[in-house]
Design a protein around this motif. Structure first.
Motif, PDB file in Angstrom:
ATOM      1  N   PRO A 120       0.845  -1.201   0.000  1.00  0.00           N
ATOM      2  CA  PRO A 120       0.000   0.000   0.000  1.00  0.00           C
ATOM      3  C   PRO A 120       0.880   1.251   0.000  1.00  0.00           C
ATOM      4  CG  PRO A 120      -0.791  -1.585   1.620  1.00  0.00           C
ATOM      5  CD  PRO A 120       0.530  -2.098   1.136  1.00  0.00           C
ATOM      6  N   PHE A 121       0.472   2.281  -0.775  1.00  0.00           N
ATOM      7  CA  PHE A 121       1.305   3.479  -0.897  1.00  0.00           C
ATOM      8  C   PHE A 121       0.431   4.721  -0.999  1.00  0.00           C
ATOM      9  CE2 PHE A 121       0.370   2.125  -5.212  1.00  0.00           C
ATOM     10  CZ  PHE A 121       0.120   3.310  -5.899  1.00  0.00           C
ATOM     11  N   GLU A 122       1.038   5.860  -0.683  1.00  0.00           N
ATOM     12  CA  GLU A 122       0.379   7.160  -0.831  1.00  0.00           C
ATOM     13  C   GLU A 122       1.402   8.204  -1.236  1.00  0.00           C
ATOM     14  OE1 GLU A 122      -2.260   8.766   2.090  1.00  0.00           O
ATOM     15  OE2 GLU A 122      -2.812   6.786   2.853  1.00  0.00           O
ATOM     16  N   LEU A 123       0.964   9.149  -2.060  1.00  0.00           N
ATOM     17  CA  LEU A 123       1.793  10.291  -2.401  1.00  0.00           C
ATOM     18  C   LEU A 123       1.749  11.288  -1.249  1.00  0.00           C
ATOM     19  CD1 LEU A 123       3.433  11.583  -4.769  1.00  0.00           C
ATOM     20  CD2 LEU A 123       1.326  12.815  -5.351  1.00  0.00           C
ATOM     21  N   VAL A 124       2.892  11.882  -0.927  1.00  0.00           N
ATOM     22  CA  VAL A 124       2.987  12.818   0.193  1.00  0.00           C
ATOM     23  C   VAL A 124       3.635  14.110  -0.303  1.00  0.00           C
ATOM     24  CG1 VAL A 124       3.999  13.260   2.462  1.00  0.00           C
ATOM     25  CG2 VAL A 124       3.179  10.967   1.890  1.00  0.00           C
ATOM     26  N   SER A 125       2.951  15.218  -0.121  1.00  0.00           N
ATOM     27  CA  SER A 125       3.554  16.529  -0.348  1.00  0.00           C
ATOM     28  C   SER A 125       4.128  17.011   0.968  1.00  0.00           C
ATOM     29  CB  SER A 125       2.506  17.526  -0.856  1.00  0.00           C
ATOM     30  OG  SER A 125       3.055  18.837  -0.863  1.00  0.00           O
ATOM     31  N   LEU A 126       5.345  17.499   0.943  1.00  0.00           N
ATOM     32  CA  LEU A 126       6.013  17.882   2.188  1.00  0.00           C
ATOM     33  C   LEU A 126       5.804  19.350   2.550  1.00  0.00           C
ATOM     34  CD1 LEU A 126       9.422  16.031   1.785  1.00  0.00           C
ATOM     35  CD2 LEU A 126       7.372  15.261   2.975  1.00  0.00           C
ATOM     36  N   GLU A 127       5.006  20.059   1.771  1.00  0.00           N
ATOM     37  CA  GLU A 127       4.871  21.499   1.996  1.00  0.00           C
ATOM     38  C   GLU A 127       4.321  21.805   3.386  1.00  0.00           C
ATOM     39  OE1 GLU A 127       2.622  23.222  -1.117  1.00  0.00           O
ATOM     40  OE2 GLU A 127       4.081  22.724  -2.681  1.00  0.00           O
ATOM     41  N   ASN A 128       3.301  21.057   3.818  1.00  0.00           N
ATOM     42  CA  ASN A 128       2.687  21.315   5.115  1.00  0.00           C
ATOM     43  C   ASN A 128       2.818  20.136   6.072  1.00  0.00           C
ATOM     44  OD1 ASN A 128       1.624  23.914   4.339  1.00  0.00           O
ATOM     45  ND2 ASN A 128       0.203  22.776   3.028  1.00  0.00           N
ATOM     46  N   PRO A 130       1.853  16.979   5.854  1.00  0.00           N
ATOM     47  CA  PRO A 130       0.674  16.147   6.112  1.00  0.00           C
ATOM     48  C   PRO A 130       1.062  14.667   6.147  1.00  0.00           C
ATOM     49  CG  PRO A 130       0.725  16.787   3.807  1.00  0.00           C
ATOM     50  CD  PRO A 130       1.951  17.396   4.452  1.00  0.00           C
ATOM     51  N   GLU A 131       0.842  14.009   7.258  1.00  0.00           N
ATOM     52  CA  GLU A 131       1.192  12.597   7.356  1.00  0.00           C
ATOM     53  C   GLU A 131       0.167  11.769   6.595  1.00  0.00           C
ATOM     54  OE1 GLU A 131       2.854   9.463  10.716  1.00  0.00           O
ATOM     55  OE2 GLU A 131       1.673  11.193  11.343  1.00  0.00           O
ATOM     56  N   PRO A 132       0.597  10.714   5.861  1.00  0.00           N
ATOM     57  CA  PRO A 132      -0.350   9.903   5.088  1.00  0.00           C
ATOM     58  C   PRO A 132      -1.392   9.266   5.996  1.00  0.00           C
ATOM     59  CG  PRO A 132       1.800   8.844   5.201  1.00  0.00           C
ATOM     60  CD  PRO A 132       1.976  10.226   5.725  1.00  0.00           C
ATOM     61  N   PRO A 133      -2.686   9.485   5.739  1.00  0.00           N
ATOM     62  CA  PRO A 133      -3.716   9.073   6.705  1.00  0.00           C
ATOM     63  C   PRO A 133      -4.074   7.595   6.666  1.00  0.00           C
ATOM     64  CG  PRO A 133      -4.718  10.178   4.837  1.00  0.00           C
ATOM     65  CD  PRO A 133      -3.241  10.273   4.623  1.00  0.00           C
ATOM     66  N   ARG A 134      -3.783   6.911   5.554  1.00  0.00           N
ATOM     67  CA  ARG A 134      -4.328   5.554   5.411  1.00  0.00           C
ATOM     68  C   ARG A 134      -3.269   4.459   5.555  1.00  0.00           C
ATOM     69  NH1 ARG A 134      -6.994   8.716   1.716  1.00  0.00           N
ATOM     70  NH2 ARG A 134      -5.483   8.247   0.102  1.00  0.00           N
ATOM     71  N   LEU A 135      -2.064   4.812   5.926  1.00  0.00           N
ATOM     72  CA  LEU A 135      -1.010   3.813   6.064  1.00  0.00           C
ATOM     73  C   LEU A 135      -0.782   3.456   7.529  1.00  0.00           C
ATOM     74  CD1 LEU A 135       1.727   4.949   3.515  1.00  0.00           C
ATOM     75  CD2 LEU A 135      -0.227   3.444   3.162  1.00  0.00           C
ATOM     76  N   ASN A 136      -0.451   2.207   7.761  1.00  0.00           N
ATOM     77  CA  ASN A 136      -0.146   1.731   9.112  1.00  0.00           C
ATOM     78  C   ASN A 136       1.346   1.856   9.388  1.00  0.00           C
ATOM     79  OD1 ASN A 136      -2.869   0.806   9.631  1.00  0.00           O
ATOM     80  ND2 ASN A 136      -2.441  -0.908   8.247  1.00  0.00           N
ATOM     81  N   TYR A 137       1.681   2.130  10.655  1.00  0.00           N
ATOM     82  CA  TYR A 137       3.080   2.083  11.070  1.00  0.00           C
ATOM     83  C   TYR A 137       3.534   0.626  11.126  1.00  0.00           C
ATOM     84  CZ  TYR A 137       2.501   6.913  12.844  1.00  0.00           C
ATOM     85  OH  TYR A 137       2.267   8.254  12.982  1.00  0.00           O
ATOM     86  N   LEU A 201       6.993   9.532  -1.575  1.00  0.00           N
ATOM     87  CA  LEU A 201       6.121   8.370  -1.566  1.00  0.00           C
ATOM     88  C   LEU A 201       6.219   7.724  -0.191  1.00  0.00           C
ATOM     89  CD1 LEU A 201       4.286   6.788  -3.591  1.00  0.00           C
ATOM     90  CD2 LEU A 201       6.166   5.157  -3.784  1.00  0.00           C
ATOM     91  N   ALA A 202       5.064   7.434   0.392  1.00  0.00           N
ATOM     92  CA  ALA A 202       5.010   6.684   1.651  1.00  0.00           C
ATOM     93  C   ALA A 202       4.466   5.298   1.334  1.00  0.00           C
ATOM     94  CB  ALA A 202       4.124   7.389   2.664  1.00  0.00           C
TER      95      ALA A 202
END
Length: 423
Positions: A120-128, A130-137, A201-202
């Motif tokens: 599972p992956f999510e795109l992450v913009s580092l401007e603000n 924002p931590e990816p909301p749908r990924l598990n640690y 990418l997270a």
């Protein structure tokens, strides 16, 4: 045509790889030319437009035929090759196909069209931040374009995320701008264009045996010619050794080969070498793609020489000349080979490193050994280029042997003969 001398230009050609290429089959009919230096391409943060202009100046001043342009280093070399091949009318991959491999987010979009072999992956913009909301640690945070394992961080908390995001923003500005230069020249989907070259990418963590499929694509047909095991230091993501050939069962090798060929065809990578890094999770019987590289791994080249008789540069050069490489199998002097990474996990200053005489003694007592000393005397380890985020490489040692046990014995002998003192 076979007797005509052909000129092959190699971006960042260095002495070690030149020696390997000069032993290729039919090398007597080839002339290898350095196109810019490795230092210019990898260690000086010059604008890529300027690097391309320097390469054009060198090519335009050449007074004979230009028959191939190749490279084996990571970015920006990997993205310069298709641009130059297109301009000089030479066989080579398209820029779009190379970018589909190199842009981690775009690559995942293409992979999921033909395979489910990814986490599972999510795109992450580092401007603000924002931590990816749908990924598990735990998950991994990495730039959409980087090199080696630099700026790849394992995230287990929001605090770690914000710290890693800050370090990536600070350290990856040049790479992001350079990658945008190539994205601006290609036809890019809107969602990839919006991400650009500076996003991250997270991805959720996957585990298992890490392996790499080495191959090439010629006239629209991908081929995998070798699988290499990547073995890490215990409880770390840092490599201990690359080992060839793989010890995985034949069924898994075939599945990895099938996934590799499907994904390369989907991406449209042709007239190019490639290597694809995987995790095989034996407990869940699952194969996950880590990343796709539109080039050989030059770190694997001596291993193919030890076992198969030719380095993987063979496929790079032949494909670039418009020929099918037909990579040989098991024609080398050894049954097994490895590249060992001698590392330390604490930063420090190298007060003593092995001398040329020390390296010569290793080669006399362990005849198959090839040694690269990475640490530099009186220099802090963390200041060395291309170190990963969790350890510091002191030396790389290439070895061939009849089996794994003798590989280990030879490696220990080399370590005994190479003196390091780190303060």
């Amino acid at each position: 045509m076979a007797d005509q001398t052909r000129n092959v230009f190699v971006l960042g050609l260095d002495d070690r790889n030149l020696a390997l290429m000069q032993n290729l089959p039919n090398a007597s009919s080839l002339r290898f030319h350095r196109l810019l230096t490795r230092e210019e391409l990898m260690y000086v943060e010059a604008p890529v437009g300027e690097l391309l202009d320097r390469a054009r100046d060198e090519l335009n001043s050449f007074d004979s035929t230009i028959d191939a342009i190749v490279g084996y280093w990571d970015f920006p070399v990997s993205s310069m090759v298709p641009v130059l091949c297109r301009e000089y009318g030479l066989p080579g991959p398209s820029l779009e196909a190379v970018l589909k491999c190199e842009h981690k987010y775009w690559s995942r979009i293409e992979q999921r069209k033909v395979a489910l072999s990814f986490p599972p992956f999510e795109l992450v913009s580092l401007e603000n931040d924002p931590e990816p909301p749908r990924l598990n640690y735990p998950y991994w945070l990495k730039p959409v374009k980087s090199y080696s394992s630099a700026f790849a961080y394992k995230i287990s908390s929001a605090e770690q995320f914000h710290q890693a995001a800050q370090e990536i923003r600070t350290g990856m500005e040049y790479i992001g701008e350079a990658f945008d230069h190539f994205l601006d020249q290609a036809e890019v989907p809107a969602e990839v264009a919006a991400a650009g070259g500076s996003a991250c990418l997270a991805e959720e963590q996957v585990s298992g045996q890490q392996i790499t499929a080495e191959g090439y694509s010629y006239r629209g047909r991908p081929h995998v010619y070798g699988i290499i095991d990547s073995i890490c230091y215990p409880d770390t993501p840092s490599f201990l050794r690359y080992q060839y050939p793989t010890q995985l069962p034949g069924e898994i090798v075939q599945r990895v080969t099938d996934v590799s060929c499907r994904v390369i065809k989907q991406i449209g990578l042709d007239n190019s070498a490639f290597n694809i890094e995987f995790f095989w999770d034996g407990e869940r019987d699952r194969i996950n793609i880590l990343e796709i590289n539109p080039r050989i791994s030059q770190s694997h080249a001596p291993l193919f020489t030890y076992v198969d008789g030719v380095p993987n540069h063979h496929c790079v050069v032949r494909v670039a000349l418009g020929e099918d490489p037909h990579m040989p199998r098991q024609r080398g002097e050894h049954r097994s080979a490895a590249k060992w990474f001698w590392r330390t996990f604490s930063d420090g200053v190298a007060e003593r490193v092995p001398s040329a005489e020390d390296v010569q003694r290793v080669q006399e007592e362990v005849p198959s050994a090839v040694v690269d000393i990475i640490a530099e005397r009186d220099r802090r380890l963390s200041e060395l280029p291309a170190q990963d985020s969790y350890s510091y490489e002191l030396a790389a040692i290439y070895l061939g042997a009849p089996d794994q046990e003798q590989l280990r014995t030879k490696y220990q002998k080399c370590r005994e003969l190479l003196p390091f003192e780190i303060k």
